[in-house]
Design a protein around this motif. Structure first.
Motif: not given
Length: 383
Positions: A78-102
């Motif tokens: 079993y597991g779950g995840f949360l991912q955030w993606q942030g895009d600034y204009s057309d030149w910068l993309q940031l992705i941060a995520a955390m996943r839990y597995d059991g």
């Protein structure tokens, strides 16, 4: 952060259910429902376009072995995840995520009389990606991520000999999950209207380095044998893919060069078992009936297969030729909510050894899947 526990439990009634048999290991498994839920939310704030993606998943498997104790018991993940993606204009993309597995494994020890025992564990795994687009259609990116692989029923509870007799295998209730730390860097290309109006070209080149701790394998140099954490492993390589789509059809080329080795323990320096190999594929497809029907074919070539001796780590390696397969497929979008997929793998019924099977480490047994037909009906609820 991760945990791993072993506990005793009271006997439970075996559940009934539809069964399918695996001829290679004399195991009968009873499939149980699982689920995979995912959703995304989008909004704009602080000069960024935000995308939140989140989900849950679960599976259950029950297995019994009649001729030999190849790992009977129950397995849950079993597991779950949360991912955030942030895009600034057309030149910068940031992705941060955390996943839990059991996971939870329930099985029997090889004592007399057998005793039921359980092991379980869980872990949080992070991911971080930074992408920069200095030129239109040209992106550079880097990623750090961690992974987690729980041991399976055969890893933990297998006991007995190859055909059910003797004491050549023992269960291992102290087996730890594998954890991995992965670095990636690469280039993404995205161009439209390249050769004709409405066409598109996409390409990606990715280099990676993965360090695996507590790699799970069977130590065949000693008796009794059992699956153990043999040490650490390392995978590194380069992957590339290119797609050209011209509306009523498409072409895809993909390839990989991968080096995977054990770097510590009794098998230090040997090639990893059951790992991806050097490969190349070419896929072509055509769309018709107003894009509702897609048909196509794929050519797959797998490079040379390196076989090492697990009973004698100092023995010379054996390198066998690779193999080539042809697959065909068809996808029919019935409506906005249902899709029918059909495929035939290994059209020419080529005899080959699957490099990601345990048999491939000892001999070219040609136990790969022959001509295989697959049908899948997928439905979607909501928008």
């Amino acid at each position: 952060m991760s945990t791993h526990t072993t506990t005793a439990r009271a006997p439970s009634r075996r559940r009934s259910g539809r069964q399918r048999r695996s001829a290679t290991s004399a195991i009968t498994t009873s499939p149980r429902p699982g689920f995979n839920l995912k959703n995304s939310s989008r909004f704009d704030a602080w000069e960024l376009a935000h995308t939140l993606t989140y989900g849950l998943d679960y599976y259950y498997l029950e297995a019994t072995s009649e001729a030999a104790h190849f790992g009977s018991g129950e397995q849950q993940g079993y597991g779950g995840f949360l991912q955030w993606q942030g895009d600034y204009s057309d030149w910068l993309q940031l992705i941060a995520a955390m996943r839990y597995d059991g996971y939870q494994l329930n099985g029997k020890t090889k004592t007399v009389p057998p005793a039921e025992a359980s092991i379980s564990g869980d872990r949080w795994s992070p991911r971080l990606t930074v992408g920069v687009t200095p030129l239109d259609g040209f992106q550079l990116y880097g990623t750090y991520s961690e992974g987690y692989r729980a041991p399976g029923l055969q890893d933990v509870y297998r006991g007995g000999g190859a055909h059910g007799g003797g004491d050549s295998y023992q269960p291992n209730l102290l087996l730890q999950p594998e954890t991995a730390k992965n670095w990636e860097a690469g280039i993404n290309l995205r161009y439209d209207d390249v050769l004709a109006a409405g066409d598109l070209f996409r390409a990606k080149v990715n280099v990676f380095h993965t360090a695996v701790e507590d790699y799970i394998d069977v130590d065949l140099t000693v008796l009794p044998r059992m699956a153990i954490n043999i040490g650490d492993a390392r995978l590194k390589g380069v992957e590339a893919e290119a797609v050209y789509d011209y509306g009523w059809g498409f072409a895809n080329l993909a390839g990989a060069l991968i080096d995977a080795k054990v770097v510590s323990g009794v098998y230090s320096g040997q090639t990893l078992n059951n790992t991806p190999l050097d490969r190349f594929s070419a896929t072509v497809g055509f769309r018709m009936l107003e894009d509702q029907l897609t048909i196509g074919a794929q050519y797959l070539s797998v490079g040379k297969i390196t076989r090492t001796s697990r009973t004698n780590p100092d023995a010379p390696v054996v390198v066998d030729d690779g193999f080539d397969l042809v697959n065909v497929f068809a996808n029919w979008r019935i409506n906005d909510y249902a899709k029918l997929d059909f495929s035939v793998d290994n059209v020419f019924n080529t005899a080959y050894t699957d490099p990601q099977s345990a048999w491939s480490t000892t001999a070219a047994t040609e136990q790969g899947k022959g001509r295989t037909f697959k049908v899948a009906l997928t439905g979607r609820i909501g928008g």
